[in-house]
Write a protein that holds these residues in place. Structure first.
Motif, PDB file in Angstrom:
ATOM      1  N   ILE A 286       0.875  -1.176   0.000  1.00 62.99           N
ATOM      2  CA  ILE A 286       0.000   0.000   0.000  1.00 62.99           C
ATOM      3  C   ILE A 286       0.909   1.222   0.000  1.00 62.99           C
ATOM      4  O   ILE A 286       1.546   1.532   1.010  1.00 62.99           O
ATOM      5  CB  ILE A 286      -0.945   0.008   1.214  1.00 62.99           C
ATOM      6  N   GLU A 287       0.992   1.878  -1.142  1.00 62.62           N
ATOM      7  CA  GLU A 287       1.917   2.997  -1.309  1.00 62.62           C
ATOM      8  C   GLU A 287       1.319   4.308  -0.807  1.00 62.62           C
ATOM      9  O   GLU A 287       0.103   4.463  -0.720  1.00 62.62           O
ATOM     10  CB  GLU A 287       2.274   3.171  -2.785  1.00 62.62           C
ATOM     11  N   GLN A 288       2.210   5.235  -0.498  1.00 64.13           N
ATOM     12  CA  GLN A 288       1.830   6.637  -0.335  1.00 64.13           C
ATOM     13  C   GLN A 288       2.417   7.366  -1.534  1.00 64.13           C
ATOM     14  O   GLN A 288       3.632   7.398  -1.714  1.00 64.13           O
ATOM     15  CB  GLN A 288       2.377   7.199   0.970  1.00 64.13           C
ATOM     16  N   LYS A 289       1.521   7.896  -2.352  1.00 64.29           N
ATOM     17  CA  LYS A 289       1.947   8.487  -3.621  1.00 64.29           C
ATOM     18  C   LYS A 289       1.038   9.667  -3.940  1.00 64.29           C
ATOM     19  O   LYS A 289      -0.187   9.538  -3.880  1.00 64.29           O
ATOM     20  CB  LYS A 289       1.868   7.426  -4.726  1.00 64.29           C
ATOM     21  N   ASN A 290       1.643  10.812  -4.259  1.00 63.03           N
ATOM     22  CA  ASN A 290       0.866  12.035  -4.506  1.00 63.03           C
ATOM     23  C   ASN A 290      -0.032  12.367  -3.324  1.00 63.03           C
ATOM     24  O   ASN A 290      -1.155  12.825  -3.473  1.00 63.03           O
ATOM     25  CB  ASN A 290       0.045  11.911  -5.791  1.00 63.03           C
ATOM     26  N   ARG A 291       0.481  12.069  -2.133  1.00 65.95           N
ATOM     27  CA  ARG A 291      -0.212  12.347  -0.873  1.00 65.95           C
ATOM     28  C   ARG A 291      -1.585  11.687  -0.814  1.00 65.95           C
ATOM     29  O   ARG A 291      -2.563  12.254  -0.339  1.00 65.95           O
ATOM     30  CB  ARG A 291      -0.280  13.853  -0.630  1.00 65.95           C
ATOM     31  N   GLN A 292      -1.608  10.457  -1.302  1.00 62.70           N
ATOM     32  CA  GLN A 292      -2.757   9.575  -1.188  1.00 62.70           C
ATOM     33  C   GLN A 292      -2.245   8.167  -0.933  1.00 62.70           C
ATOM     34  O   GLN A 292      -1.093   7.843  -1.231  1.00 62.70           O
ATOM     35  CB  GLN A 292      -3.579   9.558  -2.479  1.00 62.70           C
ATOM     36  N   PHE A 293      -3.122   7.317  -0.387  1.00 67.22           N
ATOM     37  CA  PHE A 293      -2.815   5.893  -0.328  1.00 67.22           C
ATOM     38  C   PHE A 293      -3.202   5.266  -1.661  1.00 67.22           C
ATOM     39  O   PHE A 293      -4.228   5.605  -2.251  1.00 67.22           O
ATOM     40  CB  PHE A 293      -3.597   5.211   0.799  1.00 67.22           C
ATOM     41  N   ASP A 294      -2.384   4.343  -2.116  1.00 67.20           N
ATOM     42  CA  ASP A 294      -2.650   3.648  -3.367  1.00 67.20           C
ATOM     43  C   ASP A 294      -2.287   2.167  -3.198  1.00 67.20           C
ATOM     44  O   ASP A 294      -1.128   1.850  -2.972  1.00 67.20           O
ATOM     45  CB  ASP A 294      -1.831   4.268  -4.503  1.00 67.20           C
TER      46      ASP A 294
ATOM     47  N   ASN B 185     -23.862   4.229  -4.668  1.00 62.48           N
ATOM     48  CA  ASN B 185     -23.322   5.525  -5.068  1.00 62.48           C
ATOM     49  C   ASN B 185     -21.886   5.571  -4.562  1.00 62.48           C
ATOM     50  O   ASN B 185     -21.591   6.146  -3.513  1.00 62.48           O
ATOM     51  CB  ASN B 185     -24.152   6.668  -4.485  1.00 62.48           C
ATOM     52  N   ALA B 186     -20.997   4.905  -5.307  1.00 66.31           N
ATOM     53  CA  ALA B 186     -19.610   4.765  -4.868  1.00 66.31           C
ATOM     54  C   ALA B 186     -18.869   6.088  -5.036  1.00 66.31           C
ATOM     55  O   ALA B 186     -18.748   6.614  -6.139  1.00 66.31           O
ATOM     56  CB  ALA B 186     -18.915   3.662  -5.664  1.00 66.31           C
ATOM     57  N   ARG B 187     -18.386   6.621  -3.924  1.00 65.80           N
ATOM     58  CA  ARG B 187     -17.659   7.885  -3.950  1.00 65.80           C
ATOM     59  C   ARG B 187     -16.196   7.657  -4.317  1.00 65.80           C
ATOM     60  O   ARG B 187     -15.608   6.640  -3.970  1.00 65.80           O
ATOM     61  CB  ARG B 187     -17.747   8.565  -2.583  1.00 65.80           C
ATOM     62  N   ALA B 188     -15.626   8.623  -4.996  1.00 62.13           N
ATOM     63  CA  ALA B 188     -14.213   8.534  -5.365  1.00 62.13           C
ATOM     64  C   ALA B 188     -13.338   8.804  -4.142  1.00 62.13           C
ATOM     65  O   ALA B 188     -13.766   9.443  -3.170  1.00 62.13           O
ATOM     66  CB  ALA B 188     -13.894   9.535  -6.468  1.00 62.13           C
ATOM     67  N   GLN B 189     -12.124   8.305  -4.186  1.00 66.20           N
ATOM     68  CA  GLN B 189     -11.166   8.591  -3.127  1.00 66.20           C
ATOM     69  C   GLN B 189     -10.912  10.092  -3.057  1.00 66.20           C
ATOM     70  O   GLN B 189     -10.821  10.775  -4.083  1.00 66.20           O
ATOM     71  CB  GLN B 189      -9.856   7.851  -3.408  1.00 66.20           C
ATOM     72  N   ILE B 190     -10.813  10.611  -1.840  1.00 64.24           N
ATOM     73  CA  ILE B 190     -10.570  12.044  -1.668  1.00 64.24           C
ATOM     74  C   ILE B 190      -9.174  12.384  -2.173  1.00 64.24           C
ATOM     75  O   ILE B 190      -8.180  11.779  -1.759  1.00 64.24           O
ATOM     76  CB  ILE B 190     -10.712  12.450  -0.191  1.00 64.24           C
ATOM     77  N   ALA B 191      -9.105  13.354  -3.072  1.00 65.30           N
ATOM     78  CA  ALA B 191      -7.816  13.759  -3.639  1.00 65.30           C
ATOM     79  C   ALA B 191      -7.143  14.786  -2.743  1.00 65.30           C
ATOM     80  O   ALA B 191      -7.801  15.525  -2.002  1.00 65.30           O
ATOM     81  CB  ALA B 191      -8.016  14.333  -5.037  1.00 65.30           C
ATOM     82  N   ALA B 192      -5.827  14.829  -2.824  1.00 62.97           N
ATOM     83  CA  ALA B 192      -5.083  15.836  -2.074  1.00 62.97           C
ATOM     84  C   ALA B 192      -5.399  17.218  -2.626  1.00 62.97           C
ATOM     85  O   ALA B 192      -5.452  17.408  -3.843  1.00 62.97           O
ATOM     86  CB  ALA B 192      -3.586  15.562  -2.178  1.00 62.97           C
ATOM     87  N   PRO B 193      -5.632  18.209  -1.762  1.00 64.04           N
ATOM     88  CA  PRO B 193      -5.852  19.580  -2.246  1.00 64.04           C
ATOM     89  C   PRO B 193      -4.660  20.049  -3.077  1.00 64.04           C
ATOM     90  O   PRO B 193      -3.508  19.787  -2.725  1.00 64.04           O
ATOM     91  CB  PRO B 193      -5.983  20.391  -0.949  1.00 64.04           C
ATOM     92  N   GLN B 194      -4.931  20.722  -4.182  1.00 63.16           N
ATOM     93  CA  GLN B 194      -3.859  21.127  -5.085  1.00 63.16           C
ATOM     94  C   GLN B 194      -2.826  21.998  -4.382  1.00 63.16           C
ATOM     95  O   GLN B 194      -1.622  21.868  -4.608  1.00 63.16           O
ATOM     96  CB  GLN B 194      -4.433  21.883  -6.287  1.00 63.16           C
ATOM     97  N   GLU B 195      -3.309  22.882  -3.491  1.00 63.76           N
ATOM     98  CA  GLU B 195      -2.351  23.753  -2.809  1.00 63.76           C
ATOM     99  C   GLU B 195      -1.404  22.965  -1.915  1.00 63.76           C
ATOM    100  O   GLU B 195      -0.255  23.350  -1.708  1.00 63.76           O
ATOM    101  CB  GLU B 195      -3.078  24.826  -1.987  1.00 63.76           C
ATOM    102  N   ARG B 196      -1.885  21.812  -1.398  1.00 67.00           N
ATOM    103  CA  ARG B 196      -1.008  20.982  -0.578  1.00 67.00           C
ATOM    104  C   ARG B 196      -0.025  20.202  -1.443  1.00 67.00           C
ATOM    105  O   ARG B 196       1.100  19.927  -1.032  1.00 67.00           O
ATOM    106  CB  ARG B 196      -1.833  20.014   0.283  1.00 67.00           C
ATOM    107  N   LEU B 197      -0.444  19.847  -2.654  1.00 68.36           N
ATOM    108  CA  LEU B 197       0.472  19.170  -3.568  1.00 68.36           C
ATOM    109  C   LEU B 197       1.607  20.093  -3.988  1.00 68.36           C
ATOM    110  O   LEU B 197       2.721  19.652  -4.272  1.00 68.36           O
ATOM    111  CB  LEU B 197      -0.283  18.680  -4.809  1.00 68.36           C
TER     112      LEU B 197
END
Length: 227
Positions: free
Chosen positions: A71-79, A209-221
């Motif tokens: 389980i990676e941490q990539k682009n400030r998300q778990f993948d 109603n499958a929700r998408a994974q929460i993305a990292a805020p662009q300003e935090r990226l």
């Protein structure tokens, strides 16, 4: 016709070994196909399985090492966002980001912390209890992921519309399904009598109603964090 005991035994053994087949499992609500990518599906046998069926098909043939789930941490998300692993697996949490993460879980099956680290992979953690493990990052609160640990060699995840079990022994099973947006995040359980049918639909209590994974805020990226 006279048959020797050895021949009869051989035929019986051959019949037993050959009683496996592929099964495709999909999701439906009132006859309408439902989409829940990543949903975990597993089967718990209500009968004694032959030894060859107990081997985890996610491990290399002949391997005596426990399976490894990454389980990676990539682009400030778990993948990936949703994972499944068999009981006894080793879980690795490599950090591919330039910023540090603090991975943790307070879930009952596995409670742990991996204090701040970046650009490396800590020692793997072995999962010794089945159940749902919610993962988080103590630095980035939008980072959430789920790991389902199962005590069964028959497990997989929905890809597109279904999941396929290639060599499933005939018999009675408890069929389980988990997704954060199905059945209020509780495992959905049903019975399955598998006798070689090629398809099976899991009846859902309501539309998904499958929700998408929460993305990292662009300003935090864009930030160059350093801890």
């Amino acid at each position: 016709m006279f048959r020797t005991p050895g021949l009869v035994l051989f035929v019986l053994c051959l019949s037993t070994v050959s009683r496996v087949a592929a099964l495709d499992i999909s999701l439906q609500h009132k006859g309408k196909a439902q989409h829940a990518p990543g949903a975990v599906v597993w089967l718990e046998a209500k009968f004694s399985l032959p030894d060859h069926s107990l081997r985890d098909n996610k491990s290399p043939a002949g391997s005596e090492q426990p399976p490894v789930k990454v389980i990676e941490q990539k682009n400030r998300q778990f993948d990936p966002y949703i994972s499944v692993a068999r009981l006894g697996s080793n879980i690795q949490f490599p950090n591919r980001d330039n910023t540090a993460h603090h991975v943790y879980s307070f879930s009952k099956p596995l409670s742990f912390e991996l204090p701040l680290y970046k650009k490396r992979t800590p020692a793997p953690i072995q999962v010794e209890n089945p159940g749902l493990i919610a993962l988080g990052c103590n630095i980035h609160d939008w980072m959430i992921a789920y790991l389902v640990v199962v005590d069964s060699p028959f497990y997989g995840q929905i890809e597109k519309d279904s999941v396929n079990f290639k060599e499933l022994p005939h018999g009675h099973y408890t069929l389980k399904l988990w997704h954060p947006d199905i059945n209020n995040g509780q495992a959905l359980t049903s019975d399955l009598d598998f006798q070689g049918q090629t398809k099976h639909n899991i009846a859902l209590p309501k539309e998904v109603n499958a929700r998408a994974q929460i993305a990292a805020p662009q300003e935090r990226l864009d930030e160059d964090e350093d801890y």
